[in-house]
Enzyme design. Structure first.
Site, PDB file in Angstrom:
ATOM      1  N   ASP A  67       0.840  -1.194   0.000  1.00 62.42           N
ATOM      2  CA  ASP A  67       0.000   0.000   0.000  1.00 62.42           C
ATOM      3  C   ASP A  67       0.877   1.247   0.000  1.00 62.42           C
ATOM      4  OD1 ASP A  67       0.953  -0.142   2.625  1.00 62.42           O
ATOM      5  OD2 ASP A  67      -0.869  -1.144   3.274  1.00 62.42           O
ATOM      6  N   ASP A  69       1.286   5.096   1.507  1.00 63.67           N
ATOM      7  CA  ASP A  69       0.820   6.020   2.544  1.00 63.67           C
ATOM      8  C   ASP A  69       1.267   7.431   2.233  1.00 63.67           C
ATOM      9  OD1 ASP A  69      -0.231   3.883   3.946  1.00 63.67           O
ATOM     10  OD2 ASP A  69       1.629   3.525   5.053  1.00 63.67           O
ATOM     11  N   ASP A 153      10.373   3.888  12.716  1.00 59.28           N
ATOM     12  CA  ASP A 153      11.198   2.876  13.389  1.00 59.28           C
ATOM     13  C   ASP A 153      12.575   2.697  12.749  1.00 59.28           C
ATOM     14  OD1 ASP A 153       9.940   1.711  11.210  1.00 59.28           O
ATOM     15  OD2 ASP A 153       9.090   0.014  12.308  1.00 59.28           O
TER      16      ASP A 153
HETATM   17  P1  ATP Z   1       4.640  -3.559   5.467  1.00 62.58           P
HETATM   18  O1  ATP Z   1       5.194  -3.789   4.117  1.00 62.58           O
HETATM   19  O2  ATP Z   1       4.696  -4.769   6.292  1.00 62.58           O
HETATM   20  O3  ATP Z   1       3.300  -2.895   5.480  1.00 62.58           O
HETATM   21  P2  ATP Z   1       5.504  -1.056   6.530  1.00 62.58           P
HETATM   22  O4  ATP Z   1       6.861  -0.512   6.802  1.00 62.58           O
HETATM   23  O5  ATP Z   1       4.677  -0.353   5.510  1.00 62.58           O
HETATM   24  O6  ATP Z   1       5.683  -2.580   6.164  1.00 62.58           O
HETATM   25  P3  ATP Z   1       3.392  -0.516   8.369  1.00 62.58           P
HETATM   26  O7  ATP Z   1       3.047  -1.230   9.613  1.00 62.58           O
HETATM   27  O8  ATP Z   1       2.426  -0.479   7.246  1.00 62.58           O
HETATM   28  O9  ATP Z   1       4.773  -1.139   7.893  1.00 62.58           O
HETATM   29  O10 ATP Z   1       3.778   0.970   8.800  1.00 62.58           O
HETATM   30  C1  ATP Z   1       3.946   2.035   7.898  1.00 62.58           C
HETATM   31  C2  ATP Z   1       5.099   2.924   8.357  1.00 62.58           C
HETATM   32  O11 ATP Z   1       4.857   3.439   9.667  1.00 62.58           O
HETATM   33  C3  ATP Z   1       6.437   2.202   8.477  1.00 62.58           C
HETATM   34  O12 ATP Z   1       7.110   2.149   7.256  1.00 62.58           O
HETATM   35  C4  ATP Z   1       7.165   3.039   9.502  1.00 62.58           C
HETATM   36  O13 ATP Z   1       7.685   4.195   8.916  1.00 62.58           O
HETATM   37  C5  ATP Z   1       6.051   3.464  10.443  1.00 62.58           C
HETATM   38  N1  ATP Z   1       5.873   2.536  11.589  1.00 62.58           N
HETATM   39  C6  ATP Z   1       5.098   1.428  11.647  1.00 62.58           C
HETATM   40  N2  ATP Z   1       5.152   0.850  12.845  1.00 62.58           N
HETATM   41  C7  ATP Z   1       5.980   1.588  13.595  1.00 62.58           C
HETATM   42  C8  ATP Z   1       6.442   1.516  14.950  1.00 62.58           C
HETATM   43  N3  ATP Z   1       6.058   0.533  15.740  1.00 62.58           N
HETATM   44  N4  ATP Z   1       7.286   2.495  15.374  1.00 62.58           N
HETATM   45  C9  ATP Z   1       7.661   3.503  14.558  1.00 62.58           C
HETATM   46  N5  ATP Z   1       7.264   3.616  13.299  1.00 62.58           N
HETATM   47  C10 ATP Z   1       6.440   2.684  12.800  1.00 62.58           C
HETATM   48 MG    MG Z   2       2.573  -0.774   5.061  1.00 66.28          MG
END
Ligand code: ATP
Ligand code: MG
Length: 444
Positions: A67, A69, A153
């Protein structure tokens, strides 16, 4: 309150490194049209906006993002004004879901975050956590672009893309880390894990799924800090488990979780020796990966059935010894073990019932009668329970002929009838649907 040793993470308003198109090579067509349009509209209204997070990381790694964001300095109310169809979600940190054609894009206001705020994850969904000393996490505060990058993170998750200039903005060195395939927490790792221990699981997930090497300081605290997961609400751990095991890397993720002592935090005392898991677990995880690779559906219900099986079986044997018939013994044992497991990881009811149904069908496979068998094939859980039987046969060779009998029967028996959602006068489906909607409305 800022931690002294976490200076890097909370020096705000750093100037980002700008990486031009000629360097990063990402083409606008690789991004979601919906996300691009939303950023363009916000910028035309005078706001700052960019595409951010995991999607940039995935594109740079040559993967297809799940997705896209958007982050902006517009407040949720301003986002709602800009997009009539925006829906504000999240109780503590509100963000907007903006529908664009068939896509829903998450649009979040830049956040500034102190260590105590971080227990509420970026997605704003849950995880209000009481920190040491009983201090409640504070409400989230809006921030600047650089604060928003820094509160994320890992460095690789903090890259921002501005479509108007086709530039990547890097506040934390994520671009270099991606090039060298390094997983590095932003700021002081121990502090960042303590703020939100779910990052321990995220670290292992990204290492495995993206084949990244952790930087030493990011890796070292994982094992000693693993017990911090005990503070995480079971519902949030369930969400993480879905990501850990249903993203196509379940078996390698399992091995990494065991190596970092994290498995034991999620499934305490479940397996005798997690580093040498039973065949049903190992093959169950590998089959899940094969299904994901083949674009076949996977369900956590099956996975929980696999994980908990030996515990359920042992408990059921004890209950059978007290005179309970096998199916009832498995049902009762299943309920008890599911209840125990739910103290750590919440399991949605539809998945726990699926696991229970899979278990309870197992003794019925032993009765090989053509007529009864043909009826059983029609049952909703037959296929899952049969797949489960095949896994059990890997551990119990005596079951192989039984499995073969059912394999043969399926070749000759009439195929399962398609589900008939509207037939019959006594269908209760409309009532169920209404209840679900009610629940959803209450959650808003
Ligand atoms: P995925 O491909 O699994 O969705 P993602 O990095 O997009 O990986 P998400 O959980 O969708 O993970 O989170 C979107 C964004 O929000 C991350 O890329 C990161 O920048 C931030 N984020 C998510 N969880 C945390 C956390 N626990 N602490 C700090 N930042 C976070
Ligand atoms: Mg994501």
């Amino acid at each position: 309150m800022l931690e002294k040793d976490n200076d890097l993470a909370f020096k705000h308003d750093s100037t980002p490194r700008n990486i031009p198109l000629s360097d990063h090579g990402l083409q606008p067509r690789q991004f979601s049209q919906a996300a691009l349009s939303i950023v363009e509209k916000l910028q035309s209204l005078g706001y700052e906006a960019c595409i951010v997070g995991g999607c940039i990381r995935d594109l740079l790694l040559g993967r297809t993002p799940k997705d896209f964001d958007v982050a902006t300095n517009a407040t949720p109310e301003q986002i709602k004004d800009a997009f009539g169809n925006a829906r504000l979600i999240g109780r503590r940190f509100r963000l907007a879901h903006v529908r664009f054609g068939r896509e829903v894009i998450e649009v979040a206001t830049y956040r500034g975050e102190s260590p105590s705020d971080a227990a509420n994850p970026s997605d704003g969904t849950s995880a209000v956590r009481e920190l040491d000393g009983g201090r409640l996490v504070r409400d989230n505060v809006y921030g600047t672009e650089s604060e928003d990058a820094i509160r994320r993170d890992f460095t690789i998750n903090a890259l921002m893309y501005d479509p108007s200039t086709e530039t990547l903005k890097d506040h934390v060195g994520g671009y270099e880390d991606l090039k060298t395939r390094t997983l590095r927490l932003i700021g002081d790792p121990e502090t960042r894990y303590r703020e939100d221990p779910v990052r321990l699981l995220r670290a292992v997930r990204f290492m495995t799924k993206l084949e990244l090497s952790p930087d030493k300081a990011t890796e070292a605290p994982i094992r000693p800090m693993a017990p911090l997961l005990q503070d995480i609400p079971p519902a949030r751990l369930f969400d993480e488990i879905l990501k850990l095991f249903l993203s196509g890397h379940a078996w390698s993720t399992y091995q990494a979780l065991v190596a970092f002592d994290l498995w034991e935090q999620l499934f305490p005392n479940l397996l005798q020796d997690p580093s040498a898991p039973p065949m049903i677990v190992k093959q169950g995880l590998k089959n899940t990966d094969a299904r994901v690779a083949a674009d076949q559906p996977v369900t956590p219900g099956f996975l929980f059935a696999v994980f908990l099986w030996h515990r359920v079986e042992t408990r059921a044997e004890a209950l059978s010894g007290k005179g309970l018939p096998p199916v009832n013994a498995l049902g009762q044992a299943g309920d008890e073990i599911l209840y125990e497991q739910a103290q750590t990881v919440a399991i949605h009811r539809r998945f726990s019932s699926m696991a229970r149904e899979i278990w309870c069908m197992q003794p019925r496979f032993l009765k090989q009668s053509q007529r009864r068998g043909e009826r059983m094939i029609q049952e909703r859980r037959f296929r899952a329970a049969y797949d489960f039987l095949l896994l059990r046969a890997l551990e119990e060779p005596a079951l192989q002929p039984v499995a073969d009998w059912w394999t043969e029967l399926q070749k000759t028996a009439p195929p399962p009838a398609p589900s008939r959602p509207h037939s019959g006068p006594k269908r209760r489906r409309p009532r169920r649907r209404r209840r679900r909607n009610d629940a959803r409305a209450q959650a808003r």
